[in-house]
Design a protein around this motif. Structure first.
Motif, short mmCIF file in Angstrom:
data_model
loop_
_atom_site.label_atom_id
_atom_site.label_comp_id
_atom_site.label_asym_id
_atom_site.label_seq_id
_atom_site.Cartn_x
_atom_site.Cartn_y
_atom_site.Cartn_z
N HIS A 35 0.85 -1.19 0.00
CA HIS A 35 0.00 0.00 0.00
C HIS A 35 0.89 1.25 0.00
O HIS A 35 1.66 1.47 0.93
CB HIS A 35 -0.92 -0.01 1.22
CG HIS A 35 -1.63 -1.32 1.41
ND1 HIS A 35 -2.50 -1.84 0.47
CD2 HIS A 35 -1.56 -2.24 2.41
CE1 HIS A 35 -2.95 -3.01 0.90
NE2 HIS A 35 -2.39 -3.28 2.07
N ARG A 36 0.75 2.04 -1.03
CA ARG A 36 1.55 3.25 -1.18
C ARG A 36 0.64 4.40 -1.56
O ARG A 36 -0.35 4.17 -2.24
CB ARG A 36 2.64 3.07 -2.25
CG ARG A 36 3.61 1.92 -1.98
CD ARG A 36 4.45 2.17 -0.73
NE ARG A 36 5.45 1.15 -0.50
CZ ARG A 36 5.28 0.09 0.29
NH1 ARG A 36 4.13 -0.12 0.90
NH2 ARG A 36 6.25 -0.78 0.47
N PRO A 37 0.90 5.62 -1.17
CA PRO A 37 2.10 6.04 -0.45
C PRO A 37 2.01 5.66 1.02
O PRO A 37 0.97 5.25 1.51
CB PRO A 37 2.09 7.56 -0.62
CG PRO A 37 0.64 7.91 -0.70
CD PRO A 37 -0.01 6.74 -1.42
N GLY A 38 3.12 5.85 1.72
CA GLY A 38 3.15 5.67 3.17
C GLY A 38 2.58 6.90 3.85
O GLY A 38 2.08 7.83 3.20
N THR A 118 8.02 7.35 8.84
CA THR A 118 6.99 7.08 7.84
C THR A 118 6.58 5.62 7.93
O THR A 118 7.43 4.73 7.97
CB THR A 118 7.50 7.40 6.42
OG1 THR A 118 7.86 8.79 6.37
CG2 THR A 118 6.45 7.12 5.37
N TYR A 120 4.86 2.45 6.25
CA TYR A 120 4.50 1.80 5.00
C TYR A 120 3.77 0.50 5.34
O TYR A 120 4.18 -0.22 6.25
CB TYR A 120 5.74 1.50 4.14
CG TYR A 120 6.41 2.75 3.64
CD1 TYR A 120 5.94 3.42 2.52
CD2 TYR A 120 7.50 3.28 4.32
CE1 TYR A 120 6.55 4.58 2.08
CE2 TYR A 120 8.12 4.45 3.89
CZ TYR A 120 7.64 5.09 2.76
OH TYR A 120 8.24 6.24 2.33
N GLU A 122 1.81 -3.21 4.20
CA GLU A 122 1.63 -4.30 3.24
C GLU A 122 0.64 -5.29 3.86
O GLU A 122 0.57 -5.42 5.08
CB GLU A 122 2.96 -4.98 2.91
CG GLU A 122 3.69 -5.54 4.11
CD GLU A 122 5.13 -5.90 3.83
OE1 GLU A 122 5.48 -7.07 4.08
OE2 GLU A 122 5.90 -5.02 3.39
N GLN A 149 10.49 3.74 7.55
CA GLN A 149 11.28 4.12 6.37
C GLN A 149 12.60 3.35 6.28
O GLN A 149 13.22 3.31 5.22
CB GLN A 149 11.53 5.63 6.36
CG GLN A 149 12.44 6.14 7.46
CD GLN A 149 11.71 6.43 8.76
OE1 GLN A 149 10.57 6.03 8.98
NE2 GLN A 149 12.39 7.14 9.66
#
Length: 169
Positions: A35-38, A118, A120, A122, A149
């Motif tokens: 899943h982006r952006p963070g 940040t 992120y 998944e 990050q």
């Protein structure tokens, strides 16, 4: 869900695509979605979330206290991390297709988040089955993993969701 009015034909030129999550049939066990952006956690996020949820833990609110801990500063509220981890998956997996969040069977926070980190996300599909009691719906087990990050795992959550099957054509 309140239906959104359709776009008038004179505005639409060609094909239209409405963003949605996956229907039950589209989930494949073993597939991992990135899943982006963070989302970068700010001090304001942490303070607002912590006060909105009545969590008076000094580790999230008191900079002087945080400086005296082994972390050397305040930490981001882990419930913010969990909520954001799940939230980052919504547009790609469950928007408009989820019926209910059934619960979590595992939640862990192997490393802390700090303001400026940040997150992120998944998600790996661990299991799925048709609902025995709710025709047209299925249960999907998702493993959400949050990394900062630097790639360090900061949160893991396994949850079951009740998802709609695709409409009959």
């Amino acid at each position: 869900m309140t239906p959104i009015p359709e776009t008038p034909d004179d505005v639409t030129q060609g094909k239209t695509v409405e963003q949605r999550g996956l229907w039950f049939e589209e989930y494949e066990v073993g597939t991992t979605y990135l899943h982006r952006p963070g989302r970068t956690a700010t001090e304001a996020d942490n303070t607002l979330f912590t006060t909105l949820t009545m969590n008076t833990q000094a580790l999230h609110l008191d900079a002087a206290y945080g400086a005296e801990t082994e972390f050397g500063e305040r930490l981001v509220n882990s419930m913010w991390t969990l909520s954001t981890l799940v939230g980052l998956s919504v547009a790609q997996l469950t928007m408009g297709t989820i019926v209910a969040n059934l619960g979590f069977s595992e939640i862990s926070f192997p490393a802390p988040m700090k303001a400026g980190d940040t997150l992120y996300a998944e998600t790996t599909v661990e299991d799925k089955r048709e609902s025995k009691s709710r025709p047209g719906q299925g249960i999907v087990t998702l493993r959400h993993t949050g990394r900062n990050q630097h790639g360090d795992v900061v949160a893991v959550a396994v949850r079951q969701t009740l998802v709609k099957c695709a409409p009959a054509s």
